[in-house]
Motif scaffolding. Structure first.
Motif, mmCIF file in Angstrom:
data_model
loop_
_atom_site.group_PDB
_atom_site.id
_atom_site.type_symbol
_atom_site.label_atom_id
_atom_site.label_comp_id
_atom_site.label_asym_id
_atom_site.label_seq_id
_atom_site.Cartn_x
_atom_site.Cartn_y
_atom_site.Cartn_z
ATOM 1 N N LEU A 167 98.205 56.798 64.136
ATOM 2 C CA LEU A 167 98.765 56.049 63.291
ATOM 3 C C LEU A 167 99.169 54.749 64.007
ATOM 4 N N LEU A 168 99.418 54.934 65.308
ATOM 5 C CA LEU A 168 100.106 53.746 66.208
ATOM 6 C C LEU A 168 98.929 52.734 66.680
ATOM 7 N N SER A 169 97.654 53.238 66.634
ATOM 8 C CA SER A 169 96.790 52.088 66.847
ATOM 9 C C SER A 169 95.875 51.976 65.707
ATOM 10 N N TRP A 170 96.257 52.505 64.586
ATOM 11 C CA TRP A 170 95.612 52.391 63.273
ATOM 12 C C TRP A 170 95.516 50.855 63.030
ATOM 13 N N THR A 171 96.359 49.920 63.329
ATOM 14 C CA THR A 171 96.213 48.769 62.787
ATOM 15 C C THR A 171 95.167 48.087 63.449
ATOM 16 N N GLY A 172 94.311 48.440 64.466
ATOM 17 C CA GLY A 172 93.216 47.981 65.062
ATOM 18 C C GLY A 172 91.835 48.238 64.548
#
Length: 344
Positions: free
Chosen positions: A176-181
């Motif tokens: 979830l924390l790196s999902w924005t990439g």
């Protein structure tokens, strides 16, 4: 026999000068009422010029790269816009964003928290850091420049303590924390979820500033805080809300930053303060408050991204890229001073 004196004809008026003056005044009034027109014209001209200079510039992969590169700065500049609209300034932008990203990553990797909980706590802490700035400005009555200069040092110091000056890899974090990439292919164009979040945030605040009482109070406070107070606006509450919301936006920018870098690094964000202010100024928002908007800020962030990318493709050294951006800022501020002199 009397003679009648013949009146000599008056010299012809300089119609060209009058016409030029008239056009100048019209342009001044037009830009005063529509502060995004100037930045939009600059962006269009820049895109055309760089596309002619290098055919690779207007390719879908390169435009995808430009949008991805400006996403974080655009979100941070959105929060900065709210503060500058109230005639304030925030120098702690980068520190809040980087510290929030380190906290999110540390909560998940070092404390073993679920990704959603780590994200929510990071957003809460970022909001609290913005609220601290707002409290010092509204209650302690310190100038925004001094407040945020101080919290800049405090937050960056805490960042070093918590992170131990070590980068946390994205592979060690919950997805979830790196999902924005994560990217979405649209033809040859690749759009990240972080960019979608950024565009949604700009849409929300475009509406909030233009169509809500809160937005009108923000503009009134920035235009003349004493007049706003006499009109019944609770200016301290408005200012506190602006700094608090800005802190939340910086924390969202931190989440997008993790996805962009696929890591949480304590060594980034040195230029985020100046970059966010640059985007706001280039977007036509007045540093004196009360005039401008978030649409201009988005255009300003794109101008910075387009110029840096275009100059890089042209083989221009990094130092001269900075020179060009600095020159743009000076021109934008000079233009703002000229527009503010308009007689309504």
């Amino acid at each position: 026999m009397s003679t009648t004196a013949v009146k000599e004809p008056s010299p012809p008026q300089d119609f060209d000068v009058r016409r030029n003056d008239s056009l100048g005044l019209r342009l001044q009034h037009l830009l005063h009422g529509n502060p995004t027109l100037g930045p939009l014209a600059v962006l269009i001209v820049a895109i055309i010029a760089f596309s002619v200079a290098n055919q690779r510039f207007f390719s879908a992969p390169n435009l995808s790269l430009v949008l991805a590169q400006v996403t974080v700065i655009a979100v941070l500049a959105l929060g900065q816009t709210l503060i500058i609209l109230t005639a304030g300034i925030d120098l702690s932008v980068g520190a809040v964003a980087v510290f929030s990203s380190i906290l999110m990553a540390s909560f998940a990797t070092k404390l073993g928290m679920p990704g959603l909980l780590a994200l929510l706590l990071g957003l809460v802490v970022g909001t609290a850091m913005g609220a601290l700035n707002g409290f010092l400005v509204t209650r302690i009555k310190l100038p925004p420049f001094i407040v945020t200069l101080g919290t800049l040092s405090i937050f960056f110091s805490l960042n070093s303590v918590v992170s131990g000056s070590e980068t946390i890899r994205g592979s060690d974090m919950p997805g979830l924390l790196s999902w924005t990439g994560t990217t979405i292919p649209i033809g040859g164009f690749r759009l990240t979820y972080g960019s979608i979040i950024m565009l949604l945030l700009f849409a929300v605040f475009f509406y909030a500033l233009g169509s809500t009482a809160w937005g009108k109070h923000v503009y009134a406070t920035g235009d003349d805080i004493e007049s706003a107070r006499l009109a019944g606006i609770r200016t301290n509450r408005v200012l506190f809300s602006v700094y608090t919301v800005a802190g939340l936006l910086y924390a969202v920018g931190a989440w997008i930053l993790i996805g962009r870098l696929a890591s949480a690094s304590p060594n980034v964000g040195v230029d985020y303060n100046l970059d966010s202010i640059t985007a706001v100024v280039l977007g036509g928002t007045s540093l004196f408050g009360g005039r401008g908007g978030v649409l201009g800020t988005l255009i300003g962030a794109l101008i910075v991204g387009v110029f840096r990318n275009g100059l890089q493709l042209a083989g221009v050294e990094v130092v001269w890229q900075g020179f060009a951006i600095g020159l743009l800022v000076l021109v934008a501020v000079s233009l703002d001073q000229w527009i503010r002199k308009v007689k309504t």
